[in-house]
Write an enzyme that holds these catalytic residues in place. Structure first.
Site, PDB file in Angstrom:
ATOM      1  N   THR A 166       0.818  -1.208   0.000  1.00  0.00           N
ATOM      2  CA  THR A 166       0.000   0.000   0.000  1.00  0.00           C
ATOM      3  C   THR A 166       0.855   1.263   0.000  1.00  0.00           C
ATOM      4  O   THR A 166       0.328   2.361  -0.109  1.00  0.00           O
ATOM      5  CB  THR A 166      -0.906   0.029   1.248  1.00  0.00           C
ATOM      6  OG1 THR A 166      -0.074  -0.244   2.380  1.00  0.00           O
ATOM      7  CG2 THR A 166      -1.997  -1.017   1.171  1.00  0.00           C
ATOM      8  N   GLY A 167       2.163   1.117   0.118  1.00  0.00           N
ATOM      9  CA  GLY A 167       3.031   2.299   0.164  1.00  0.00           C
ATOM     10  C   GLY A 167       3.099   3.033  -1.158  1.00  0.00           C
ATOM     11  O   GLY A 167       2.603   2.547  -2.173  1.00  0.00           O
ATOM     12  N   CYS A 168       3.724   4.235  -1.149  1.00  0.00           N
ATOM     13  CA  CYS A 168       3.791   5.037  -2.372  1.00  0.00           C
ATOM     14  C   CYS A 168       5.030   4.742  -3.207  1.00  0.00           C
ATOM     15  O   CYS A 168       5.003   4.867  -4.418  1.00  0.00           O
ATOM     16  CB  CYS A 168       3.755   6.518  -2.038  1.00  0.00           C
ATOM     17  SG  CYS A 168       2.131   7.035  -1.476  1.00  0.00           S
ATOM     18  N   VAL A 169       6.126   4.427  -2.558  1.00  0.00           N
ATOM     19  CA  VAL A 169       7.334   4.127  -3.319  1.00  0.00           C
ATOM     20  C   VAL A 169       7.947   2.807  -2.842  1.00  0.00           C
ATOM     21  O   VAL A 169       8.935   2.383  -3.300  1.00  0.00           O
ATOM     22  CB  VAL A 169       8.397   5.254  -3.223  1.00  0.00           C
ATOM     23  CG1 VAL A 169       7.997   6.402  -4.111  1.00  0.00           C
ATOM     24  CG2 VAL A 169       8.620   5.709  -1.822  1.00  0.00           C
TER      25      VAL A 169
END
Lengths: 172, 105
Positions: B102-105
């Protein structure tokens, strides 16, 4: 009477489950400030990491993100940026933009967020197509040699229409 | 809840085909999941990525950042994309039996 025209067999074609075309997104990056550079690159990278096709079209000040001389010197806008918790007159003082930019970069490094040049490398590794806008390049007097090596090519607005076909377009 | 059959056993998966229960994971399950991602054969490099992700997830209950994955496995990002054509977040994490990151990077 014998049938001379073939009628398409609708019932048959309807029963074959048709696969939706693979998802693709197209980001248009038109801003050259550090804070507006990230959204497009983060989203394009998230798309590729999830197996979604991605392309980016850099136009106007967005070209700064892929211009060799500028990519490492992007700054936070301290003038005309009402979201920044400092008064506009302060933001106009020489050195303030550099200071705010340094603070933001420090905060991002702490969160292990890649720098803009690193993001461009990650996107290239993930085969994200990256195009520069021909008209904006002419206007800013840039040649392909002025752009970072990760750039796929230069496109006119007409060519952009072909390349972005079927993609979900996001303007930043 | 959708389910798939891998190595003769049934597993609950989410709408993207990720295992619902990471504890059900095994090498055989990874092999079965590889088929669903269109990966014919798992090479040593595939296993290196899968095992690192697995280890990290079991320890921290979250996926590592992509930079961490490259650094710790010693594999360049380009190669990771070649190993997992549907991307490190979708392909590699699915094979490791963990939820979609679910993280962005």
């Amino acid at each position: 009477m014998t049938a001379t025209t073939a009628t398409p067999n609708h019932s048959q074609s309807a029963s074959v489950p048709s696969r939706p075309p693979p998802r693709r997104i197209c980001l248009i990056c038109s801003k050259g400030t550090l804070d507006m550079a990230y959204p497009g690159l983060v989203l394009a990278n998230a798309a590729r990491m999830n197996g979604i096709g991605a392309m980016i079209f850099f136009t106007f000040w967005g070209l700064d993100l892929i211009t060799k001389k500028k990519v490492d010197r992007l700054r936070v806008a301290t003038v005309g940026n009402p979201s920044l918790p400092i008064p506009t007159w302060l933001g106009a003082i020489p050195g303030v933009a550099a200071f705010v930019t340094r603070q933001m970069k420090r905060g991002m490094a702490k969160l292990d967020i890649p720098t803009i040049p690193e993001f461009l490398e990650m996107l290239e590794a993930g085969s994200c197509e990256m195009y520069a806008c021909k008209m904006a390049m002419d206007m800013l007097k840039l040649t392909p040699a002025d752009l970072v090596p990760q750039v796929t090519g230069v496109l006119t607005a007409m060519e952009f229409m072909d390349k972005s076909e079927g993609a979900q377009i996001i303007f930043i | 809840m959708p389910a798939i059959t891998l190595a003769g056993k049934q597993f609950d998966v989410d709408e993207n085909g990720f295992l619902q229960d990471p504890a059900q994971w095994s090498d055989e399950v990874a092999l079965g999941l590889a088929q669903t991602e269109g990966i014919e054969k798992l090479t040593d490099e595939h296993w290196k990525v899968v095992r690192y992700l697995r280890e990290y997830y079991m320890k921290f209950h979250v996926a590592p950042s992509i930079r961490m994955l490259c650094k710790q496995t010693g594999l360049p990002l380009k190669q990771i994309y070649q190993l997992f054509p549907s991307g490190p977040a979708k392909g590699a994490c699915k094979l490791a039996g963990m939820p979609k990151p679910t993280g962005c990077v």
